[in-house]
Design a protein around this motif. Structure first.
Motif, mmCIF file in Angstrom:
data_model
loop_
_atom_site.group_PDB
_atom_site.id
_atom_site.type_symbol
_atom_site.label_atom_id
_atom_site.label_comp_id
_atom_site.label_asym_id
_atom_site.label_seq_id
_atom_site.Cartn_x
_atom_site.Cartn_y
_atom_site.Cartn_z
ATOM 1 N N GLY A 150 3.289 -9.337 -9.660
ATOM 2 C CA GLY A 150 3.866 -10.191 -10.687
ATOM 3 C C GLY A 150 3.846 -9.458 -12.017
ATOM 4 N N SER A 151 3.257 -10.093 -13.023
ATOM 5 C CA SER A 151 3.181 -9.479 -14.348
ATOM 6 C C SER A 151 1.867 -8.736 -14.579
ATOM 7 C CB SER A 151 3.356 -10.557 -15.426
ATOM 8 O OG SER A 151 2.312 -11.524 -15.336
ATOM 9 N N SER A 152 0.982 -8.743 -13.582
ATOM 10 C CA SER A 152 -0.341 -8.133 -13.750
ATOM 11 C C SER A 152 -0.376 -6.710 -13.217
ATOM 12 C CB SER A 152 -1.406 -8.971 -13.034
ATOM 13 O OG SER A 152 -1.505 -10.251 -13.618
ATOM 14 N N CYS A 153 -1.122 -5.863 -13.920
ATOM 15 C CA CYS A 153 -1.323 -4.477 -13.497
ATOM 16 C C CYS A 153 -2.480 -4.420 -12.510
ATOM 17 C CB CYS A 153 -1.625 -3.615 -14.718
ATOM 18 S SG CYS A 153 -1.851 -1.858 -14.371
ATOM 19 N N LEU A 154 -2.297 -3.702 -11.421
ATOM 20 C CA LEU A 154 -3.349 -3.523 -10.427
ATOM 21 C C LEU A 154 -3.685 -2.040 -10.282
ATOM 22 C CD1 LEU A 154 -1.984 -6.363 -9.603
ATOM 23 C CD2 LEU A 154 -3.097 -5.977 -7.413
ATOM 24 N N TYR A 155 -4.864 -1.766 -9.763
ATOM 25 C CA TYR A 155 -5.299 -0.404 -9.518
ATOM 26 C C TYR A 155 -5.870 -0.329 -8.108
ATOM 27 C CZ TYR A 155 -10.207 -1.637 -9.452
ATOM 28 O OH TYR A 155 -11.413 -2.176 -9.080
ATOM 29 N N GLY A 156 -5.974 0.871 -7.576
ATOM 30 C CA GLY A 156 -6.624 1.076 -6.287
ATOM 31 C C GLY A 156 -7.161 2.482 -6.201
ATOM 32 N N VAL A 157 -8.440 2.633 -5.888
ATOM 33 C CA VAL A 157 -9.044 3.950 -5.745
ATOM 34 C C VAL A 157 -9.740 4.023 -4.397
ATOM 35 C CG1 VAL A 157 -10.653 5.633 -6.703
ATOM 36 C CG2 VAL A 157 -9.424 4.096 -8.243
ATOM 37 N N LYS A 158 -9.399 5.041 -3.633
ATOM 38 C CA LYS A 158 -10.083 5.271 -2.366
ATOM 39 C C LYS A 158 -10.812 6.592 -2.449
ATOM 40 C CE LYS A 158 -9.376 5.292 2.637
ATOM 41 N NZ LYS A 158 -8.385 5.203 3.733
ATOM 42 N N TYR A 159 -12.057 6.597 -2.012
ATOM 43 C CA TYR A 159 -12.885 7.788 -2.105
ATOM 44 C C TYR A 159 -12.881 8.549 -0.784
ATOM 45 C CZ TYR A 159 -14.413 5.414 -6.318
ATOM 46 O OH TYR A 159 -14.434 4.790 -7.540
ATOM 47 N N GLY A 160 -13.312 9.801 -0.856
ATOM 48 C CA GLY A 160 -13.256 10.686 0.303
ATOM 49 C C GLY A 160 -14.096 10.220 1.473
ATOM 50 N N ASP A 161 -15.091 9.364 1.222
ATOM 51 C CA ASP A 161 -15.935 8.852 2.305
ATOM 52 C C ASP A 161 -15.409 7.525 2.850
ATOM 53 O OD1 ASP A 161 -16.497 7.047 0.281
ATOM 54 O OD2 ASP A 161 -18.302 8.116 -0.320
ATOM 55 N N GLN A 162 -14.157 7.188 2.495
ATOM 56 C CA GLN A 162 -13.477 5.976 2.941
ATOM 57 C C GLN A 162 -13.916 4.718 2.188
ATOM 58 O OE1 GLN A 162 -10.868 6.653 4.992
ATOM 59 N NE2 GLN A 162 -11.657 8.726 4.673
ATOM 60 N N SER A 163 -14.790 4.825 1.220
ATOM 61 C CA SER A 163 -15.082 3.694 0.349
ATOM 62 C C SER A 163 -13.896 3.496 -0.590
ATOM 63 C CB SER A 163 -16.352 3.942 -0.467
ATOM 64 O OG SER A 163 -17.443 4.172 0.380
ATOM 65 N N TYR A 164 -13.727 2.264 -1.086
ATOM 66 C CA TYR A 164 -12.590 2.020 -1.969
ATOM 67 C C TYR A 164 -12.842 0.801 -2.851
ATOM 68 C CZ TYR A 164 -11.429 -1.424 1.670
ATOM 69 O OH TYR A 164 -11.487 -2.449 2.575
ATOM 70 N N THR A 165 -12.035 0.702 -3.901
ATOM 71 C CA THR A 165 -12.021 -0.477 -4.763
ATOM 72 C C THR A 165 -10.576 -0.753 -5.160
ATOM 73 O OG1 THR A 165 -12.747 -1.413 -6.897
ATOM 74 C CG2 THR A 165 -12.562 0.983 -6.773
ATOM 75 N N VAL A 166 -10.165 -2.007 -5.046
ATOM 76 C CA VAL A 166 -8.807 -2.445 -5.373
ATOM 77 C C VAL A 166 -8.910 -3.739 -6.168
ATOM 78 C CG1 VAL A 166 -6.541 -3.109 -4.475
ATOM 79 C CG2 VAL A 166 -7.945 -1.473 -3.214
ATOM 80 N N GLY A 167 -8.089 -3.885 -7.215
ATOM 81 C CA GLY A 167 -8.124 -5.133 -7.972
ATOM 82 C C GLY A 167 -7.233 -5.090 -9.185
ATOM 83 N N TYR A 168 -7.497 -5.993 -10.112
ATOM 84 C CA TYR A 168 -6.709 -6.093 -11.337
ATOM 85 C C TYR A 168 -7.228 -5.120 -12.388
ATOM 86 C CZ TYR A 168 -4.918 -10.403 -9.291
ATOM 87 O OH TYR A 168 -4.325 -11.316 -8.457
ATOM 88 N N TYR A 169 -6.291 -4.541 -13.124
ATOM 89 C CA TYR A 169 -6.659 -3.748 -14.290
ATOM 90 C C TYR A 169 -6.725 -4.724 -15.459
ATOM 91 C CZ TYR A 169 -7.004 0.546 -17.074
ATOM 92 O OH TYR A 169 -7.449 1.567 -17.882
#
Length: 462
Positions: free
Chosen positions: A199-218
């Protein structure tokens, strides 16, 4: 009796000479109490705390697995687990640097469609945590700080899919009067590489080399570093976070990298893109993280530094053992280059440089029994029966004639009460980037002065 006394005095005098650092060029050794290499069960304060407190703001740094930490993981990581994760981080740093050089695909923040298919850099196990406040009213959260990461992020309610266990209550944006989502197509959203929109919101997503990750709103909110308050600080508000155990019980990450979305860049008006830290030598002691132009609390030896994509680059020029410079051509270091990284544990050297270091170190340790290699470390010793050991000094040289005599905790990495290894490792490829890791940085006041393009070092700071 007199002869025995004379012999004893002669032995003491010769021992004194062997530890001398005077201009005569004598070999330099340390007598190390093996108990000092391992952590205690009681937290001890840093040196010269009053001087440290004179710099504002100051955040206390602790090892998240040590007695100074407020975290209580169900199971502490073994040295083998720490070193294995460290290698994962190094592998992904090398991959990332190769991608920058056009040898592969870039990595970093990822869209939902990419996040299951690509890997970013490894989260690693730098281990060092700080406490900050987020929101209005402020909620105290425990974050790992990392000079090799840019986006600051925390876990946020409602955690649509998954949130790992953390020490403090998960941050609730609805309870903060100053919380706002960053809008899509805004400059801050565009500054986050790999951004995407819902929608109108900015999102981010980071995945790390060990398969850990974080996804959400900026998002943006007030960040409190007592006594300072940073308004409209931008960070990732993680809705879907998977730590695979390595996030421990931290609430997120404080990114101190050089890119525009990092804490350092966002607070440039306030702190002039200058910060310093001292990493404690063992997990039972504490260090500090300071911000601002007064972070240099003592005279530092400064070497040129260039903030590049994702990392801080500097030029290593040589190594010494027992105060003797090793015969290594400077081009061995200059061809791949070197970064300084708070999240990498063990310093990585070009193969030829590591071979020279290893050989010289072993030559000065022949009085001790060698042990089998341990994980990434191949110069290990069995100190069974010893309370104290004598080890050669190790020095690291950087551009501008900056020479660091490492603390003994930066030379030996303890595996157990009776076993320790040389705390360096060699890269497998001479073209892989060298990394100056946090074990070797311990006890130094490390000053990052980005406007001047310098990194400074002063010893015995914590």
């Amino acid at each position: 009796m007199a002869n025995s006394l004379l012999i004893s005095l002669l032995q003491i005098y010769l021992l004194f000479l062997s530890f001398s650092t005077c201009a005569l060029g004598l070999a330099k050794f340390y007598v190390v109490d093996l108990h000092d290499l391992t952590s205690k069960n009681v937290c001890s304060p840093p040196k010269d705390m009053e001087k440290i407190k004179s710099v504002k703001p100051t955040l206390k740094i602790v090892d998240r697995q040590g007695p100074c930490s407020t975290l209580h993981p169900a199971e502490k990581l073994s040295p083998e687990q720490i070193l294995s994760n460290d290698q994962s981080r190094v592998d992904s740093i090398h991959h990332r640097v190769s991608a920058i050089a056009g040898k592969g695909t870039t990595s970093g923040p990822l869209s939902p469609s990419q996040i299951t298919a690509q890997s970013g850099f490894s989260y690693g196990l730098g281990n060092y945590i700080v406490h900050v406040g987020i929101g209005t009213p402020s909620k105290t959260l425990t974050l790992e700080f990392d000079t090799g990461s840019d986006v600051t992020w925390i876990q946020c309610k409602p955690c649509q899919t998954y949130c790992y266990k953390q020490q403090e209550p998960i941050f609730d944006p609805s309870q903060s009067s100053t919380f706002m989502n960053v809008s899509c197509n805004s400059t801050p959203c565009n500054d986050v590489s790999g951004n995407f929109c819902e929608g109108s919101s900015c999102l981010y997503g980071v995945k790390y080399g060990d398969q850990s990750y974080t996804v959400g709103y900026y998002a943006e909110d007030t960040l409190t570093l007592t006594p300072d308050m940073i308004q409209k600080f931008r960070f990732g508000c993680g809705q879907n976070n998977k730590g695979k155990g390595i996030f421990g019980e931290i609430a997120g990450l404080l990114g101190l990298g050089p890119s525009s979305e990092s804490f350092v860049s966002q607070t440039s008006d306030k702190y002039q893109r200058v910060f310093s830290y001292c990493l404690p030598p063992v997990s039972s002691s504490t260090g500090y993280l300071n911000f601002g132009s007064n972070s240099d609390t003592s005279n530092t030896n400064r070497t040129p530094m260039k903030p590049g994509p994702f990392y801080y680059y500097l030029t290593m020029t040589g190594l010494s053992v027992a105060d003797k410079t090793l015969p290594i051509s400077p081009t061995v270091f200059s061809k791949p280059g070197t970064i300084i990284d708070s999240g990498t544990v063990i310093t990585r050297l070009p193969p030829d440089a590591y071979q020279a270091l290893k050989s010289a170190f072993r030559e000065n340790m022949t009085q001790y029994k060698m042990a089998q290699s341990y994980s990434i470390l191949d110069t290990c010793y069995d100190f069974t029966g010893f309370d104290n050991v004598t080890i050669p000094s190790v020095g690291v040289q950087f551009e501008n004639n900056v020479s660091l005599d490492l603390d003994s905790n930066g030379i030996l990495y303890p595996i157990s009460n009776t076993q320790a290894c040389l705390a360096f490792a060699g890269n497998s490829d001479p073209n892989d980037m060298g990394i100056f890791g946090n074990v070797q940085q311990s006890t130094f006041n490390v000053v990052y002065d980005i406007p001047k393009g310098e990194i400074g070092f002063s010893p015995d700071a914590c």
